[in-house]
Scaffold this motif. Structure first.
Motif, PDB file in Angstrom:
ATOM      1  N   ASP A   1       0.823  -1.214   0.000  1.00 47.06           N
ATOM      2  CA  ASP A   1       0.000   0.000   0.000  1.00 47.06           C
ATOM      3  C   ASP A   1       0.858   1.266   0.000  1.00 47.06           C
ATOM      4  N   ARG A   2       2.049   1.234   0.625  1.00 51.76           N
ATOM      5  CA  ARG A   2       2.954   2.389   0.602  1.00 51.76           C
ATOM      6  C   ARG A   2       3.523   2.602  -0.799  1.00 51.76           C
ATOM      7  N   TRP A   3       3.854   1.505  -1.478  1.00 53.82           N
ATOM      8  CA  TRP A   3       4.341   1.630  -2.855  1.00 53.82           C
ATOM      9  C   TRP A   3       3.248   2.240  -3.736  1.00 53.82           C
ATOM     10  N   LEU A   4       2.028   1.728  -3.598  1.00 52.00           N
ATOM     11  CA  LEU A   4       0.910   2.237  -4.393  1.00 52.00           C
ATOM     12  C   LEU A   4       0.635   3.709  -4.065  1.00 52.00           C
ATOM     13  N   GLN A   5       0.754   4.075  -2.808  1.00 52.09           N
ATOM     14  CA  GLN A   5       0.592   5.460  -2.389  1.00 52.09           C
ATOM     15  C   GLN A   5       1.602   6.354  -3.119  1.00 52.09           C
ATOM     16  N   SER A   6       2.837   5.912  -3.210  1.00 53.03           N
ATOM     17  CA  SER A   6       3.858   6.677  -3.925  1.00 53.03           C
ATOM     18  C   SER A   6       3.599   6.671  -5.427  1.00 53.03           C
ATOM     19  N   PHE A   7       3.113   5.559  -5.935  1.00 53.91           N
ATOM     20  CA  PHE A   7       2.758   5.499  -7.360  1.00 53.91           C
ATOM     21  C   PHE A   7       1.693   6.550  -7.678  1.00 53.91           C
ATOM     22  N   ASP A   8       0.664   6.609  -6.857  1.00 57.49           N
ATOM     23  CA  ASP A   8      -0.415   7.582  -7.075  1.00 57.49           C
ATOM     24  C   ASP A   8       0.092   9.014  -6.999  1.00 57.49           C
ATOM     25  N   ALA A   9       1.176   9.251  -6.257  1.00 55.84           N
ATOM     26  CA  ALA A   9       1.764  10.583  -6.124  1.00 55.84           C
ATOM     27  C   ALA A   9       2.857  10.839  -7.158  1.00 55.84           C
ATOM     28  N   GLY A  10       3.099   9.864  -8.041  1.00 50.27           N
ATOM     29  CA  GLY A  10       4.127  10.036  -9.065  1.00 50.27           C
ATOM     30  C   GLY A  10       5.541   9.831  -8.560  1.00 50.27           C
ATOM     31  N   ALA A  11       5.703   9.101  -7.447  1.00 49.58           N
ATOM     32  CA  ALA A  11       7.023   8.920  -6.842  1.00 49.58           C
ATOM     33  C   ALA A  11       7.370   7.454  -6.593  1.00 49.58           C
ATOM     34  N   ALA A  12       6.787   6.554  -7.365  1.00 52.78           N
ATOM     35  CA  ALA A  12       7.030   5.123  -7.144  1.00 52.78           C
ATOM     36  C   ALA A  12       8.452   4.744  -7.548  1.00 52.78           C
TER      37      ALA A  12
ATOM     38  N   THR B   1       0.954  -2.767 -13.486  1.00 54.21           N
ATOM     39  CA  THR B   1       1.573  -1.568 -12.904  1.00 54.21           C
ATOM     40  C   THR B   1       2.971  -1.896 -12.405  1.00 54.21           C
ATOM     41  N   LEU B   2       3.109  -3.024 -11.728  1.00 60.08           N
ATOM     42  CA  LEU B   2       4.431  -3.443 -11.274  1.00 60.08           C
ATOM     43  C   LEU B   2       5.366  -3.674 -12.458  1.00 60.08           C
ATOM     44  N   GLN B   3       4.862  -4.292 -13.503  1.00 62.10           N
ATOM     45  CA  GLN B   3       5.690  -4.564 -14.676  1.00 62.10           C
ATOM     46  C   GLN B   3       6.179  -3.279 -15.327  1.00 62.10           C
ATOM     47  N   ARG B   4       5.343  -2.243 -15.356  1.00 59.34           N
ATOM     48  CA  ARG B   4       5.756  -0.962 -15.948  1.00 59.34           C
ATOM     49  C   ARG B   4       6.855  -0.286 -15.140  1.00 59.34           C
ATOM     50  N   HIS B   5       7.003  -0.676 -13.885  1.00 56.61           N
ATOM     51  CA  HIS B   5       8.024  -0.079 -13.024  1.00 56.61           C
ATOM     52  C   HIS B   5       9.150  -1.059 -12.701  1.00 56.61           C
ATOM     53  N   SER B   6       9.248  -2.125 -13.482  1.00 49.63           N
ATOM     54  CA  SER B   6      10.247  -3.145 -13.179  1.00 49.63           C
ATOM     55  C   SER B   6      11.637  -2.728 -13.664  1.00 49.63           C
ATOM     56  N   VAL B   7      12.619  -3.255 -12.965  1.00 52.88           N
ATOM     57  CA  VAL B   7      14.019  -3.011 -13.291  1.00 52.88           C
ATOM     58  C   VAL B   7      14.787  -4.278 -12.958  1.00 52.88           C
ATOM     59  N   ASP B   8      15.772  -4.592 -13.777  1.00 58.12           N
ATOM     60  CA  ASP B   8      16.666  -5.698 -13.462  1.00 58.12           C
ATOM     61  C   ASP B   8      17.854  -5.112 -12.724  1.00 58.12           C
ATOM     62  N   VAL B   9      18.148  -5.674 -11.573  1.00 59.60           N
ATOM     63  CA  VAL B   9      19.256  -5.182 -10.765  1.00 59.60           C
ATOM     64  C   VAL B   9      20.220  -6.339 -10.533  1.00 59.60           C
ATOM     65  N   PRO B  10      21.492  -6.146 -10.897  1.00 59.82           N
ATOM     66  CA  PRO B  10      22.451  -7.228 -10.641  1.00 59.82           C
ATOM     67  C   PRO B  10      22.666  -7.394  -9.145  1.00 59.82           C
ATOM     68  N   ALA B  11      23.164  -8.566  -8.754  1.00 59.82           N
ATOM     69  CA  ALA B  11      23.408  -8.846  -7.341  1.00 59.82           C
ATOM     70  C   ALA B  11      24.364  -7.814  -6.735  1.00 59.82           C
ATOM     71  N   ASP B  12      25.331  -7.335  -7.523  1.00 57.79           N
ATOM     72  CA  ASP B  12      26.276  -6.319  -7.049  1.00 57.79           C
ATOM     73  C   ASP B  12      26.213  -5.117  -7.975  1.00 57.79           C
ATOM     74  N   PRO B  13      25.332  -4.125  -7.676  1.00 62.73           N
ATOM     75  CA  PRO B  13      25.152  -2.988  -8.566  1.00 62.73           C
ATOM     76  C   PRO B  13      26.310  -2.006  -8.572  1.00 62.73           C
ATOM     77  N   ARG B  14      27.345  -2.212  -7.737  1.00 59.37           N
ATOM     78  CA  ARG B  14      28.479  -1.277  -7.717  1.00 59.37           C
ATOM     79  C   ARG B  14      29.236  -1.285  -9.035  1.00 59.37           C
ATOM     80  N   GLY B  15      29.097  -2.326  -9.813  1.00 62.95           N
ATOM     81  CA  GLY B  15      29.797  -2.406 -11.092  1.00 62.95           C
ATOM     82  C   GLY B  15      29.145  -1.590 -12.197  1.00 62.95           C
TER      83      GLY B  15
END
Length: 129
Positions: free
Chosen positions: A82-93, A113-127
């Motif tokens: 519900d917090r994620w959706l709250q931010s989505f409704d405010a344009g800040a998801a 909605t989740l799919q439109r905001h999906s991202v692939d993140v590697p296990a170690d994003p520092r690279g």
């Protein structure tokens, strides 16, 4: 029976630095004890954190009594649906890691909605610098 993600596969870990999850096991597992439905694996952004502060959900400040160091942009965190959706409704998801988002998130947020905001993140994003 194993926990499933929104794609129908086995739930993958969300994050261990900081250690996330309702059960503080790195996964967005949820159950009947989790009244907040901490099921969305989000890569938190400054915009999301600022929005959540404005609605009374301070995720930035450390809370040692809960073994919580506070979040910074780029952290992966199991967010209440519900917090994620709250931010989505405010344009800040924030972006979502689908493989690490529990299927119960779709009880609150449409999968599309989740799919439109999906991202692939590697296990170690520092690279990714």
């Amino acid at each position: 029976m194993s926990d499933r993600n929104v794609l129908g596969d086995e739930l993958q870990p969300c994050g261990t630095d900081p250690l996330t999850g309702f059960h503080r096991d790195g996964c967005c597992r949820t159950d009947d004890d989790d009244l907040g439905n901490h099921s969305v694996c989000a890569v938190v952004t400054a915009e999301f954190l600022a929005h959540q502060q404005t609605v009374g959900n301070d995720l930035v400040s450390a809370r040692p009594e809960f073994d919580f160091e506070g979040l910074a942009p780029g952290d992966r965190w199991c967010v209440c649906a519900d917090r994620w959706l709250q931010s989505f409704d405010a344009g800040a998801a924030p972006p979502v890691v689908l493989a690490s988002t529990h299927e119960r998130a779709t009880e609150v947020i449409p999968l599309e909605t989740l799919q439109r905001h999906s991202v692939d993140v590697p296990a170690d994003p520092r690279g990714l610098a």
